[in-house]
Design a protein around this motif. Structure first.
Motif: not given
Length: 316
Positions: A151, A153-154, A193-194, A246, A248
């Motif tokens: 994923h 994530a960031n 963050h996934t 995520p 962003d």
């Protein structure tokens, strides 16, 4: 226009609160925040080693407390205009919530205590990790991440995406990564963050109704697409969603650019977000507030740049 930004997990360093404890009232503040957060901030911020403060349940409360303390000391003289925007990276969004008056300092610490413990427990459920992918074409980077079942994530900048997922997949990405990119494994405890953090999101969702949220006193820029959020309840909803979605940060910097940012001040432990801004927001003035020795330069930056933002803000 001045933006104040709050760093995320990984920015902490052994002993980074030591210089602040020498200032009047800081030890008492740390004691109060420690009680709210259920962690000994003074010990971990001054004595604990790198491995100890890498623990998610320790690192996140430390970071939120550090930002609260640095901001209070910045404004101790009482003659500074407010920032024109505030943003935090990942757990830094909780710091931002306190700075903007969405939460009291104590409630921000209560929230980070739940968040950090829940994320640590979710991370312990199965072996997962993260890696920074630096360079390469964005489409190639995202394709490689997807190919390995990982994923994004960031989204940290135009040149940095953090992939997250199983330890095996992170290893495979390092061996078969995107062209013209470096894959740098990160020393983190899990795939933050996934969807691996779904359990943590549920715990936060159950806890947040016990908090009282006020609307922010200054524009808050959310990790969710860089939106400017003007309702405190909406901001808390996004903090809940954020743990399994995520971050962003590139979009946050894009919003600052669109709003005409001229300066960025990063609160302790500073450096990471300023580094990203120097590449993606070229030409703005920057300052890092890491120790009390940085206070006067930080105040000068605020005096020169704060108060230039447009009054109109996007409603979310």
């Amino acid at each position: 226009m001045l933006a104040i930004v709050c760093p995320g997990q990984g920015a902490q360093k052994p002993g980074f609160l030591s210089p602040w404890r020498e200032l009047p009232g800081v030890e008492d503040t740390l004691a109060s925040l420690s009680e709210a957060g259920g962690v000994d901030l003074l010990r971990h911020g001054t004595e604990s080693d790198a491995d100890t403060i890498r623990d998610t349940a320790v690192a996140q409360p430390l970071l939120v407390a550090a930002g609260i303390i640095a901001s209070a000391q910045l404004r101790a003289e009482g003659d500074l205009a407010p920032a024109d925007a505030i943003a935090g990276h990942s757990v830094g969004e909780l710091t931002a919530a306190a700075l903007a008056g969405v939460l009291t300092d104590q409630d921000a610490m209560r929230l980070v205590a739940v968040r950090s413990t829940a994320m640590a427990q979710a991370a312990a459920a199965e072996p997962t990790s993260m890696a920074a992918v630096v360079g390469g074409a964005r489409e190639d980077v995202l394709a490689a991440i997807e190919r390995h079942g990982l994923h994004a994530a960031n989204i940290n900048s135009a040149q940095q995406v953090v992939a997250a997922g199983s330890v095996e997949a992170i290893t495979a990405l390092g061996e078969d990564g995107p062209a013209k990119a470096r894959v740098i494994p990160l020393q983190v405890a899990g795939a933050f963050h996934t969807p691996y953090m779904a359990g943590a999101r549920e715990e936060l969702a159950a806890f947040v109704p016990s908090l009282t949220a006020s609307d922010p006193s200054v524009p808050l820029i959310s990790n969710a697409g860089g939106d400017v959020v003007t309702a405190g309840s909406r901001y808390l909803d996004q903090i809940v969603t954020q743990v399994a979605s995520p971050v962003d940060w590139e979009a946050c910097m894009g919003t600052l650019r669109e709003r005409g940012v001229t300066a960025m001040l990063e609160l302790a432990p500073a450096g990471t977000l300023i580094g990203l801004a120097k590449r993606d927001l070229r030409g703005i003035a920057t300052a890092s507030l890491n120790t009390p020795d940085d206070l006067e330069a930080a105040r000068e930056l605020v005096r020169e740049h704060a108060g230039a933002a447009p009054i109109e803000d996007q409603e979310n």
